[in-house]
Design an enzyme around this catalytic site. Structure first.
Site, PDB file in Angstrom:
ATOM      1  N   GLY A 116       0.832  -1.206   0.000  1.00 22.00           N
ATOM      2  CA  GLY A 116       0.000   0.000   0.000  1.00 22.00           C
ATOM      3  C   GLY A 116       0.856   1.241   0.000  1.00 22.00           C
ATOM      4  N   ASN A 117       0.290   2.371   0.327  1.00 20.73           N
ATOM      5  CA  ASN A 117       1.070   3.601   0.437  1.00 20.73           C
ATOM      6  C   ASN A 117       0.410   4.507   1.472  1.00 20.73           C
ATOM      7  OD1 ASN A 117      -0.875   5.429  -0.997  1.00 20.73           O
ATOM      8  ND2 ASN A 117      -0.484   3.934  -2.622  1.00 20.73           N
TER       9      ASN A 117
END
Ligand code: CTP
Length: 404
Positions: free
Chosen positions: A214-215
């Protein structure tokens, strides 16, 4: 929440007039005093008896009844807010042009309070250029338009044009009556009748049932943009990745997605009839080639993870783009921002690229502020200072509106 507020409700001839009964009940329940004006045509759809019983006040209807003259000036000055719901095409046209042939339009023309309208019509009427131009005229007079909703219509068709639900109308008027938005908007809303697509938040790409790639995107910027577009009258589809934030607002339909592939599918579908798309999501560029169904167990060696490229949504929409559609992308860079942003503008066939550089203080994931430069086709370039994400959203939407 509306204790002591005086609301004048105008009801016009539309099948949606049945909802005005529910609206009156809701307003009374919230503590407002409600007086109702009906146009003659509306009496075919809802009776004065129902509206007077629920509003606990006689219903006004005739400009001249027997030998008395209904004082529209008094009515217009009495109210803290005039809501016209449902607003038919006919009354809309009269309001836009100042035609004064019944008590409701006479009162509208005399009203000194804020005016809010909730249009209701069939999709083809809603999409007619005269409807848009009349609504824009109303907005230029400082009136507020509650976006129509999508759903089953009186014609039996499914589409845009349903009057907003009474609960949505209540949410819309509360800040106006609370004083937060009592002044007419500084500028016309300018996006009434337009459809917008916005992406926001991160994406999560599954590695196994417990892990993902993810980020740090929070979704704040995209949500602020969706809000601003809706505030200007657009009907917004917000494709929102797995953000901790949620949003429930008139004019915004939220589609929750998790992965880049899901975001891609949702966007390609929604872009077809969108006038504007603003892609602010931080989409994963790579996803595990073969996510597994069982948790990956630790072993002594290192772990190699094969990643494959995701499909580029912005680039795909750039290829799909038709005349009249406007496409805005973002570029988040850690260096050489200008060069990369200009390269993305061209490579993705976007109309604008909004650059935010992590080199700048006050810009980036999770913050409440951002600092952007907007690059556009034809050499357009405008840099802005560090501002709240809400204000940045206004700058972006202003740029969109000016370019149309
Ligand atoms: N974007 C997208 N689909 C992807 C990746 C990115 O639509 N699979 C969009 C983003 O929402 C943003 C724009 O493309 O509007 C630029 O994203 P960014 O990550 O800055 O650029 P990339 O094209 O992915 O290139 P790079 O990561 O190499 O900078």
């Amino acid at each position: 929440m509306l204790q002591g507020k005086k609301i004048l409700l105008g009801v016009t001839g539309s099948i949606a007039a049945y909802k005005s009964i529910l609206l009156v009940r809701l307003l009374i329940r919230e503590g407002a005093t409600v007086r109702v004006i009906q146009t003659p045509a509306s009496r075919d759809f809802v009776t004065p008896l129902s509206l007077s019983t629920l509003s606990r006040n006689p219903v006004h209807s005739d400009l001249f009844a027997a030998d008395t003259w209904a004082n529209h000036v008094e009515l217009g000055r009495w109210a803290d807010l005039l809501i016209i719901a449902p607003l038919s095409c006919n009354t809309l046209a009269k309001m836009a042009t100042g035609l004064c042939d019944n008590l409701l339009v006479a009162t509208y023309l005399s009203a000194t309070c804020p005016v809010v309208v909730a249009p209701a019509m069939d999709e083809d009427m809603w999409n007619h250029p005269s409807t848009w131009s009349n609504l824009q005229k109303l907005e230029s007079y400082g009136n507020r338009v509650i976006p129509v909703e999508q759903g089953e219509l009186a014609s039996g068709l499914f589409g845009d044009g349903r009057m907003a639900e009474p609960e949505t109308i209540l949410k819309f008027i509360e800040p106006i009556l609370g004083g937060a938005e009592s002044a007419p908007p500084a500028q016309p809303q300018s996006l009434t009748g337009k459809k917008a697509l916005v992406t926001a938040g991160p994406t999560h790409e599954s590695i196994d049932p417990v892990r993902f790639i993810g980020n740090h995107s929070s979704g704040k910027m995209g949500i602020a943009i969706a809000r601003e577009l809706a505030r200007r009258g657009a009907r917004v589809t917000l494709v929102l990745g797995p953000s901790a934030l949620s949003i429930e607002e008139p004019g915004i339909t939220v589609q929750r997605v998790t992965t880049a592939a899901q975001m891609f599918d949702a966007c390609v579908k929604a872009f077809d009839d969108a006038h504007v798309a603003v892609l602010s999501a931080a989409v994963a560029d790579y996803t595990p080639a073969a996510p597994v169904n069982e948790k990956i167990k630790k072993n002594d060696g290192s772990l190699m993870l094969e990643l494959v490229k995701t499909r580029d949504i912005l680039k795909t929409l750039g290829e799909m783009k038709k005349t009249g559609q406007l496409l805005v992308g973002f570029a988040l860079e850690t260096k050489d921002g200008r060069e990369y942003a200009l390269a993305k503008l061209k490579a993705k066939n976007a109309d604008f690229i909004v650059l935010n550089s992590l080199e700048d203080q006050g810009a980036g994931f999770g913050l409440d502020t951002n600092k952007i430069t907007i690059f556009g086709t034809g050499g357009f370039e405008q840099a802005f200072g560090t501002k709240s994400k809400q204000q940045v959203a206004k700058d972006i939407v202003d740029t969109i509106v000016k370019s149309r």
